[in-house]
Enzyme design. Sequence first.
Site, PDB file in Angstrom:
ATOM      1  N   ARG A 170      33.225  63.729  14.304  1.00 26.80           N
ATOM      2  CA  ARG A 170      34.298  63.228  14.522  1.00 26.80           C
ATOM      3  C   ARG A 170      35.505  63.925  15.298  1.00 26.80           C
ATOM      4  NH1 ARG A 170      36.671  60.856   8.820  1.00 26.80           N
ATOM      5  NH2 ARG A 170      38.095  59.782  10.006  1.00 26.80           N
ATOM      6  N   CYS A 189      43.213  65.943   8.417  1.00 32.16           N
ATOM      7  CA  CYS A 189      41.999  65.413   8.449  1.00 32.16           C
ATOM      8  C   CYS A 189      42.214  63.769   9.003  1.00 32.16           C
ATOM      9  CB  CYS A 189      41.461  65.207   7.072  1.00 32.16           C
ATOM     10  SG  CYS A 189      42.566  64.528   5.688  1.00 32.16           S
TER      11      CYS A 189
END
Length: 287
Positions: free
Chosen positions: A179, A237
């Site tokens: 990611r 995050c």
Amino acid sequence: MSVPDDLLVEVTGLAAELASVEPPVVLDVRWRLVGPSGRTDYLAGHLPGAVFVDLDAELSGPPGPGGRHPLPDPEALQRVLRAAGVRTGRPVVVYDGGDGTAAARAWWTVRWAGHRQVRVLEGGFGAWAGTGLPVSTEPPAVTPGDVTVRPGGMPVLDARAAAEVAAEGVLVDVRAAARYRGETEPVDPVAGHIPGAVNVPATEYVGPDGRFPAADSLRARFAEVGVRPGIRVGAYCGSGVTAAQAVLALHRAGRSDAALYVGSWSHWITDPERPVAVGTDPGPSGP
């Protein structure tokens, strides 16, 4: 650096505290990124006396421009905490299903609200039930609390401040490496990372059971990406949940000044003018 001793509690220690004359308030914050509410698990069995608090609906604001898990409204949070029995001067213990992410976000949120006496149960519900300690399906009798929410108890980053930390200090991206590199993005519509951020996936500083390594090990791992005394440090995050666990890990490593970018990636990408970096290199950074 000194290591705080008021961050975590083991099941045996909590069991003894719950049997004392003045037990802590216990909050069950079991949560799933997708799927049914953690309340289903709570109703099937919880720590005796624990009160369920919903991370999505009660510990966060509504998803939207502020990200998927923005800060809650202070007055609404105060009502939630009081209804759960949180009182001024009375310790709070939070737990989740076991990986520690939701519990860490609850820990962070309650501390952000100005209540300092809050700890995370190591190993969560799984550790408690796994040792044969009692589990209840009965609703607890709760005496309403009197806590006053005073926002500002934990350092917070907005998008501009996150960019500044990435440029001048260390901004830790705790998402999975794929990611971060922009190779995949299963949740948000844009892939990549904040320019200048460094990648330390959560699996590198906490186990799958939510337990942290020793403080020295944490300090050494974060030092590898530049976290040293006097250097600003923050974490993000996807939506500010897993990153709260990174802040807890940084606290354990002696960095109680570590800041959380609450909106995280889900907020950063709401403005198409904000730059996005891809690949393994942090990329050029700047406010």
